[in-house]
Design a protein around this motif. Structure first.
Motif, mmCIF file in Angstrom:
data_model
loop_
_atom_site.group_PDB
_atom_site.id
_atom_site.type_symbol
_atom_site.label_atom_id
_atom_site.label_comp_id
_atom_site.label_asym_id
_atom_site.label_seq_id
_atom_site.Cartn_x
_atom_site.Cartn_y
_atom_site.Cartn_z
ATOM 1 N N THR A 178 12.065 8.461 8.447
ATOM 2 C CA THR A 178 13.756 8.099 7.192
ATOM 3 C C THR A 178 13.274 9.532 6.036
ATOM 4 O OG1 THR A 178 12.281 6.461 6.266
ATOM 5 C CG2 THR A 178 14.308 6.361 7.841
ATOM 6 N N ASP A 179 12.107 10.182 6.152
ATOM 7 C CA ASP A 179 11.487 11.008 4.478
ATOM 8 C C ASP A 179 11.178 9.182 3.437
ATOM 9 O OD1 ASP A 179 10.625 12.681 3.651
ATOM 10 O OD2 ASP A 179 12.993 13.039 3.237
ATOM 11 N N THR A 180 10.646 8.962 3.894
ATOM 12 C CA THR A 180 10.552 7.617 2.549
ATOM 13 C C THR A 180 9.537 7.304 2.388
ATOM 14 O OG1 THR A 180 12.576 5.986 3.024
ATOM 15 C CG2 THR A 180 10.645 4.751 2.112
ATOM 16 N N TYR A 181 8.673 7.823 0.561
ATOM 17 C CA TYR A 181 8.135 7.667 0.204
ATOM 18 C C TYR A 181 7.300 6.136 0.099
ATOM 19 C CZ TYR A 181 3.838 8.054 -2.754
ATOM 20 O OH TYR A 181 2.802 7.527 -3.480
ATOM 21 N N ILE A 182 7.106 5.289 0.092
ATOM 22 C CA ILE A 182 6.577 4.111 -0.616
ATOM 23 C C ILE A 182 5.160 4.281 -1.592
ATOM 24 C CG2 ILE A 182 6.278 1.398 -0.445
ATOM 25 C CD1 ILE A 182 7.658 2.637 2.338
ATOM 26 N N GLU A 183 5.371 4.443 -3.243
ATOM 27 C CA GLU A 183 4.315 4.219 -3.927
ATOM 28 C C GLU A 183 3.856 3.266 -3.620
ATOM 29 O OE1 GLU A 183 3.575 5.610 -8.110
ATOM 30 O OE2 GLU A 183 5.551 4.832 -7.614
ATOM 31 N N LYS A 184 1.805 3.002 -4.394
ATOM 32 C CA LYS A 184 1.346 1.607 -4.445
ATOM 33 C C LYS A 184 1.832 0.924 -5.354
ATOM 34 C CE LYS A 184 -3.373 -0.443 -5.184
ATOM 35 N NZ LYS A 184 -4.221 0.478 -6.275
ATOM 36 N N PRO B 172 0.907 -1.292 0.102
ATOM 37 C CA PRO B 172 0.016 0.085 0.457
ATOM 38 C C PRO B 172 0.698 1.124 -0.216
ATOM 39 C CG PRO B 172 -0.838 -0.757 2.009
ATOM 40 C CD PRO B 172 0.522 -2.070 1.075
ATOM 41 N N GLU B 173 0.331 2.809 -0.047
ATOM 42 C CA GLU B 173 0.986 3.371 -0.536
ATOM 43 C C GLU B 173 1.282 4.050 1.044
ATOM 44 O OE1 GLU B 173 0.306 7.766 -2.664
ATOM 45 O OE2 GLU B 173 -1.561 6.985 -1.556
ATOM 46 N N SER B 174 2.018 4.551 1.292
ATOM 47 C CA SER B 174 2.700 4.834 2.829
ATOM 48 C C SER B 174 3.587 5.732 2.897
ATOM 49 C CB SER B 174 2.978 3.742 3.192
ATOM 50 O OG SER B 174 4.233 2.908 2.710
ATOM 51 N N TYR B 175 3.965 6.679 3.725
ATOM 52 C CA TYR B 175 4.719 7.372 4.291
ATOM 53 C C TYR B 175 5.605 7.196 5.149
ATOM 54 C CZ TYR B 175 7.704 11.521 4.259
ATOM 55 O OH TYR B 175 9.448 12.470 4.883
ATOM 56 N N VAL B 176 7.188 7.320 5.425
ATOM 57 C CA VAL B 176 7.493 7.122 6.843
ATOM 58 C C VAL B 176 8.818 7.925 7.406
ATOM 59 C CG1 VAL B 176 9.741 5.616 8.178
ATOM 60 C CG2 VAL B 176 8.316 4.352 5.914
ATOM 61 N N ALA B 177 7.686 8.510 8.467
ATOM 62 C CA ALA B 177 8.152 10.404 8.047
ATOM 63 C C ALA B 177 10.357 10.367 8.593
ATOM 64 C CB ALA B 177 7.160 11.386 9.276
ATOM 65 N N GLN C 126 -9.740 14.627 -15.795
ATOM 66 C CA GLN C 126 -11.014 14.987 -16.398
ATOM 67 C C GLN C 126 -11.039 14.546 -17.987
ATOM 68 O OE1 GLN C 126 -9.797 19.368 -15.878
ATOM 69 N NE2 GLN C 126 -11.896 19.961 -17.311
ATOM 70 N N GLU C 127 -9.610 14.168 -18.311
ATOM 71 C CA GLU C 127 -9.491 13.900 -19.637
ATOM 72 C C GLU C 127 -10.000 12.484 -20.311
ATOM 73 O OE1 GLU C 127 -8.227 15.534 -22.040
ATOM 74 O OE2 GLU C 127 -8.707 17.588 -20.921
ATOM 75 N N THR C 128 -9.600 11.358 -18.765
ATOM 76 C CA THR C 128 -9.589 10.177 -19.079
ATOM 77 C C THR C 128 -10.507 9.328 -18.258
ATOM 78 O OG1 THR C 128 -7.682 9.312 -17.549
ATOM 79 C CG2 THR C 128 -7.428 9.914 -19.995
ATOM 80 N N GLY C 129 -11.189 9.645 -17.295
ATOM 81 C CA GLY C 129 -12.377 9.648 -16.660
ATOM 82 C C GLY C 129 -11.198 8.821 -15.184
ATOM 83 N N PHE C 130 -10.214 8.806 -16.065
ATOM 84 C CA PHE C 130 -9.589 7.288 -14.435
ATOM 85 C C PHE C 130 -7.819 7.888 -14.126
ATOM 86 C CE2 PHE C 130 -7.449 3.734 -12.869
ATOM 87 C CZ PHE C 130 -8.055 2.812 -12.175
ATOM 88 N N CYS C 131 -7.225 7.949 -12.796
ATOM 89 C CA CYS C 131 -6.344 8.590 -12.409
ATOM 90 C C CYS C 131 -5.461 7.500 -11.503
ATOM 91 C CB CYS C 131 -6.700 9.269 -12.007
ATOM 92 S SG CYS C 131 -6.768 9.564 -10.596
ATOM 93 N N LYS C 132 -4.437 7.277 -11.083
ATOM 94 C CA LYS C 132 -4.023 6.213 -10.691
ATOM 95 C C LYS C 132 -4.138 6.666 -9.073
ATOM 96 C CE LYS C 132 0.674 3.487 -9.101
ATOM 97 N NZ LYS C 132 1.948 3.122 -9.792
ATOM 98 N N GLY C 133 -5.237 6.226 -8.212
ATOM 99 C CA GLY C 133 -4.426 6.160 -7.282
ATOM 100 C C GLY C 133 -6.466 6.532 -6.927
#
Length: 719
Positions: A124-130, A117-122, A317-324
């Motif tokens: 270590t300033d680490t963003y983990i993308e889904k 899952p998408e998460s952020y570890v403050a 707006q353009e495709t009707g869908f986005c990641k997340g």
């Protein structure tokens, strides 16, 4: 307003289903015995009387699933069955499919093989993308489950707790469905535009589920929930001239249709008008949140949030869908802040029945899901990765879940405190139809536990029986398994690091005899049906903790109760309170069972249960099972069935492309078998040929698939 529209639309749909529905038809060669009839009658009467909650306390092997099936057949209501693991859900699904072959029994679990899952570890300033890996087969089955519950009443959905996670709103799902009818005035261009809007992709070369292709006036659509059947729509100018169901393997028509519905290819799509109205709400929330962050001096967080959200808005707006896109579900479905998300539960009619299997584990699991999700998303919101509205893309809270349930049946061998408290009717099943008793329990000192366990395991191997060894740590499970292998014993281990699908295969292989011993931790204590297991060794039985609590020990002991030689060894230097309670309860049940057997002159018999695929959608029988069944036939000196002979010879001889004349000559023996077979055996032969073709395609063995296809066609033409 949205909720009112949803309910009215669903009510109309379910009302039509009620008028056109077929009944649940329970098919079994067994009849309720022991204390099953009393339990079935009591639970049926309680549900029909309108009692909201009831429970079934049934010992392992007492036929709880059969009782559940009888209750479903008696009350005739759509049913949602929830289990706490995928393994148990798959097992229940297979059993219900066998008992309700003419009704819809579907499998709805998390469709990820891997999910980060998408998460952020403050710290270590680490963003983990889904990141996720989707299991295509389970994804198809979950789409099929959603479709079935909207199309018919005779449906049983077997699910894990993933069923409490958010979905598209039922109204959006219904309105996004593409309906096509013969004679309808609709251009190919309009149909394709609609398909693209519901996330179908055009692919004229790699045609599979979720795709469409176009050749002149012929449009082929592979529905997202279909396995090997696609829809062919023939147009004449702007009119739909005909619709066919087509076999994907050989592109031959299977049935002519006058009407067809194509369901959305994503669970998170919404109507275009809903997106347009939601974008303003998202922008408004973004402005408010940016002001909050800037006022708090969080300039970096504000910039990050603005960039990420504006990108998502442009994509929608353009495709009707986005990641997340699921993180904007509250706006897209026009729900109030903090309101409950839509789930598959909302797709059911108002009178559906919930059954919670192994409720002592499942109920606490349902309650814990919301808190874990909230904790993870808090840092994403605090540091500008998501808007606060992402909190509303969540699993149901426990009280929200209960509020959506009209009536429920809790089932377990060890009911939890919640089920005991709320159930107005509590039925009990102590007697097993087979007359089997709860196993005898032996307490052995820990000093020579490995040597003693090895001695007992070898004794079971000589009797062609299986053993389970339960530890408290993963490392110990692996070490014991390795030690057994060094001593010439076929063993494997199971713990949390072993993938779900692999765990299912190991359990199956244990039954088949590929393994004699399975070593694991508390993952083995419930939901596993292994009649071949006669011995269970529990290491560190006197330790304090969840894995050795009274409830856990009773569940573990129950794993040996399907075999007439069931025996449990507890390795412990002292007798803990949990051990004492578990032994006392086991002895109480054993006394009741013994008295019943003596009164009715019953001799306990080991459960005889087919070794079948966990899901009926599996395409090919495993090689180990074929060998196992062949050995059994040889030992019993029974004549092979025509369909079995046919399949075995076909598998051995399917090597090269052939002409029709060569096929006739090469398969002369098979054709003779087919000619002399009964109609039922011919049907079985055809089904197995079809399965073999599909299995060959999945293995990329196209030569074999083509030859089996030609043989299948030859049989159709010649006979």
């Amino acid at each position: 307003m949205e909720d009112q529209l949803t309910q009215r639309s669903l009510s109309d749909l379910h009302a039509r289903n009620r008028m056109n529905s077929q009944p649940f038809r329970l098919q079994s060669k067994f009849a309720p015995t022991g204390d099953q009839p009393e339990a079935i009658a009591a639970l049926t009467a309680s549900i029909k009387a309108g009692n909201r909650f009831q429970s079934l306390l049934g010992v392992t092997g007492s036929g709880k699933t059969f009782t559940m099936a009888n209750v479903i057949a008696n009350v005739q209501r759509p049913t949602l069955v929830i289990a706490h693991t995928k393994t148990l859900a798959a097992q229940l699904c297979a059993e219900f499919k066998a008992m309700f072959p003419t009704n819809a029994v579907e499998y709805y679990v998390s469709y990820y093989d891997y999910y980060q899952p998408e998460s952020y570890v403050a710290q270590t300033d680490t963003y983990i993308e889904k990141d996720a890996s989707i299991n295509e087969e389970i994804d198809r089955l979950s789409h099929l489950a959603i479709s079935s519950v909207l199309e018919r009443r005779d449906v049983i959905i077997v699910a894990t707790v993933s069923c409490i996670y958010g979905l598209i709103s039922p109204l959006d799902y219904i309105n996004l469905t593409l309906s096509l009818r013969v004679g309808q005035q609709k251009s190919i261009k309009d149909v394709i535009a609609k398909l693209v809007s519901i996330q179908y992709e055009r692919n004229d070369f790699d045609f599979q589920r979720g795709k469409f292709r176009l050749h002149g006036d012929v449009l082929d659509i592979f529905p997202i929930e279909s396995e090997n059947i696609y829809i062919r729509v023939n147009f004449f100018d702007t009119e739909i001239e005909s619709i066919y169901e087509m076999q994907a393997l050989n592109n031959t028509p299977m049935a002519k249709r006058s009407f067809v519905s194509i369901n959305p290819a994503s669970r998170y799509l919404v109507r275009k008008e809903a997106i347009n109205s939601a974008l303003d709400n998202i922008r408004s929330e973004l402005r408010e949140r940016l002001q909050e962050l800037q006022a708090a001096g969080k300039v970096v967080e504000a910039y990050r949030l603005e960039q990420r959200t504006n990108y998502d808005l442009a994509m929608m707006q353009e495709t009707g869908f986005c990641k997340g896109i699921e993180n904007y579900s509250r706006h897209l479905s026009h729900r109030a802040p903090a309101s409950a998300p839509y789930t598959i539960i909302d797709f059911f009619p108002d009178d559906f029945l919930l059954m919670v299997d192994e409720s002592h584990m499942t109920i606490p699991q349902i309650g814990a899901m919301y808190l874990g999700d909230r904790s993870r998303k808090q840092s994403l919101v605090d540091y500008g990765f998501r808007l606060p509205s992402c909190f509303d893309n969540r699993p149901l809270k426990f009280e929200e879940f209960i509020a959506k349930i009209p009536q429920a049946l809790f089932v377990s061998a060890t009911l939890g405190p919640y089920e005991r408290q709320v159930s107005l009717c509590q039925a009990e099943q102590i007697i097993r139809p087979t007359g089997l008793l709860d196993p005898e329990i032996e307490i052995h000192k820990q000093e020579d536990q490995i040597a003693y366990a090895l001695e007992q395991v070898n004794l079971r191997i000589r009797r062609d029986e299986r053993s389970l060894l339960l530890t408290t740590t993963k490392k110990l499970a692996e070490e014991i398994s390795e030690h057994l292998q060094k001593n010439g014993i076929k063993s494997a281990y199971i713990h949390a690091d072993v993938p779900n699908q692999t765990r299912s295969e190991i359990l199956r292989d244990l039954r088949l005899g590929k393994y004699d011993v399975l070593v694991g931790i508390n993952l083995l204590r419930e939901g596993i049906d292994l009649p071949e297991v006669s011995l269970i060794c529990i290491f560190d039985a006197d330790k304090q903790g969840l894995a050795r609590s009274t409830t856990s020990l009773i569940q573990i002991i129950g794993r040996a109760s399907r075999n007439s030689n069931g025996h449990v060894i507890m390795f412990a230097d002292t007798v803990s309170p949990a051990m004492l309670e578990a032994i006392s309860e086991t002895n109480r049940r054993r006394k009741i069972q013994t008295e019943y057997n003596e009164k009715h002159h019953i001799v306990p018999q080991t459960v005889k249960k087919d070794i079948r695929e966990l899901l009926s959608t599996k395409l090919a029988m495993r090689e180990e099972e074929r060998k196992y069944q062949a050995d059994k036939r040889k030992k019993s000196k029974k004549k092979s069935e025509p369909a079995e002979s046919f399949t075995e010879i076909a598998a051995e001889n399917a090597n090269n492309f052939m002409s029709k004349a060569e096929i006739k000559e090469h398969y002369a023996e098979l054709i003779k078998v087919y000619q002399s077979a009964t109609d039922a055996e011919k049907s079985d032969i055809k089904a197995q040929l079809q399965s073999s073709m599909q299995a060959a395609v999945k293995e990329l063995d196209f030569e074999t698939a083509a030859k089996l296809r030609d043989l299948n066609t030859l049989l159709d033409v010649a006979f």
